[in-house]
Design an enzyme around this catalytic site. Structure first.
Site, PDB file in Angstrom:
ATOM      1  N   GLU A  84      48.698 -69.145  62.297  1.00 28.39           N
ATOM      2  CA  GLU A  84      49.157 -69.658  61.000  1.00 28.39           C
ATOM      3  C   GLU A  84      50.613 -70.105  61.045  1.00 28.39           C
ATOM      4  OE1 GLU A  84      47.261 -70.613  58.892  1.00 28.39           O
ATOM      5  OE2 GLU A  84      45.437 -69.404  59.011  1.00 28.39           O
ATOM      6  N   HIS A 103      51.903 -62.271  55.861  1.00 33.12           N
ATOM      7  CA  HIS A 103      50.543 -62.707  55.514  1.00 33.12           C
ATOM      8  C   HIS A 103      49.575 -61.576  55.835  1.00 33.12           C
ATOM      9  CE1 HIS A 103      46.677 -64.522  55.607  1.00 33.12           C
ATOM     10  NE2 HIS A 103      46.648 -64.769  56.897  1.00 33.12           N
ATOM     11  N   HIS A 105      45.528 -59.601  55.106  1.00 34.70           N
ATOM     12  CA  HIS A 105      44.117 -59.737  54.720  1.00 34.70           C
ATOM     13  C   HIS A 105      43.736 -58.477  53.948  1.00 34.70           C
ATOM     14  CE1 HIS A 105      43.135 -62.608  58.341  1.00 34.70           C
ATOM     15  NE2 HIS A 105      44.021 -63.108  57.503  1.00 34.70           N
ATOM     16  N   HIS A 166      40.387 -66.213  52.124  1.00 34.73           N
ATOM     17  CA  HIS A 166      41.088 -65.856  53.358  1.00 34.73           C
ATOM     18  C   HIS A 166      41.951 -64.594  53.222  1.00 34.73           C
ATOM     19  CE1 HIS A 166      43.659 -67.519  56.937  1.00 34.73           C
ATOM     20  NE2 HIS A 166      43.849 -66.228  56.781  1.00 34.73           N
TER      21      HIS A 166
HETATM   22 ZN   LIG Z   1      44.892 -64.897  58.002  1.00 34.19          ZN
END
Ligand SMILES: [Zn+2]
Length: 222
Positions: A84, A103, A105, A166
């Site tokens: 990413e 970032h 999840h 996502h």
């Molecule tokens: Zn991700």
């Protein structure tokens, strides 16, 4: 001579690499990610220190971090940078207040991303930290420029965004702040989803949200 050579080999980003690793391990401890999912970076001037791709955090060393310029060229590191990377660079290039990106999840934030539903302003102390309604970015394939653009658009006037189907991403002035915001987002998402299962969530009054959004802007230096 040997000492001189050794000194030259020590990266000027050594401390930053260690701090990125420390934040990654905290993400695992806080249950925001598992394995090698999610990614972390910090901006230092015109360079970004970012996690390597596909290495489990518990097996990662600070030497695995990759240093990039603002166009994504590798300055230091032997591993592949995070998949990413484009998203991280887009956030730094569009938001001058972004010095760190986390970032995740995480469970409840990703549930919001799957519902494709924004998180409305529901708690007074949260809006000055994250901004008003937290948007879900339009779906795009992971790792693409399209995803990067969509996330940057969803992040406008906010410190957090859900990434469609996502996960979630937060920006901060420091890594510690970005991690804290990821935890705030996760907890608020959980509260919202519990409230929705129990009844109809009551939103904050509009004038209170506006005042709190003004505080967010002031805190971000706008
Ligand atoms: Zn991700």
């Amino acid at each position: 001579m040997v000492q001189y050579v050794l000194r030259r080999c020590v990266s000027m980003y050594e401390d930053a690499k260690k701090e990125v690793l420390d934040i990654c391990l905290q993400m695992v401890k806080e249950n925001l990610v598992i394995g090698s999912s999610g990614n972390v970076s910090i901006r230092l001037g015109n360079h970004v220190v970012i996690t390597a791709s596909s290495i489990h955090y518990t097996e990662m060393n600070s030497d695995d971090m990759v240093v990039l310029d603002m166009n994504g060229n590798v300055i230091e590191g032997t591993k592949n940078p995070s998949t990413e990377t484009k998203m991280h660079l887009e956030l730094y290039n569009t938001r001058k207040d972004a010095k760190a990106v986390v970032h995740t999840h995480s469970l409840y934030a990703t549930a919001m991303a799957v519902l494709n539903e924004p998180l409305p302003p529901i708690i007074d102390e949260v809006v000055p930290k994250l901004g008003s309604e937290i948007r879900v970015s339009k779906y795009a394939v992971p790792g693409t420029k399209e995803l990067a653009k969509n996330v940057a658009a969803a992040m406008e006037d906010r410190s957090a965004a859900f990434i469609g189907n996502h996960g979630a991403v937060c920006i901060g002035k420091t890594l510690k702040e970005a991690l804290h915001l990821a935890l705030v987002l996760e907890r608020t998402s959980e509260i919202y989803l519990i409230a929705k299962q129990s009844g109809t969530p009551h939103l904050l009054p509009e004038d209170a949200v506006q005042d709190e959004q003004d505080v967010w802007e002031m805190m971000r230096g706008f």
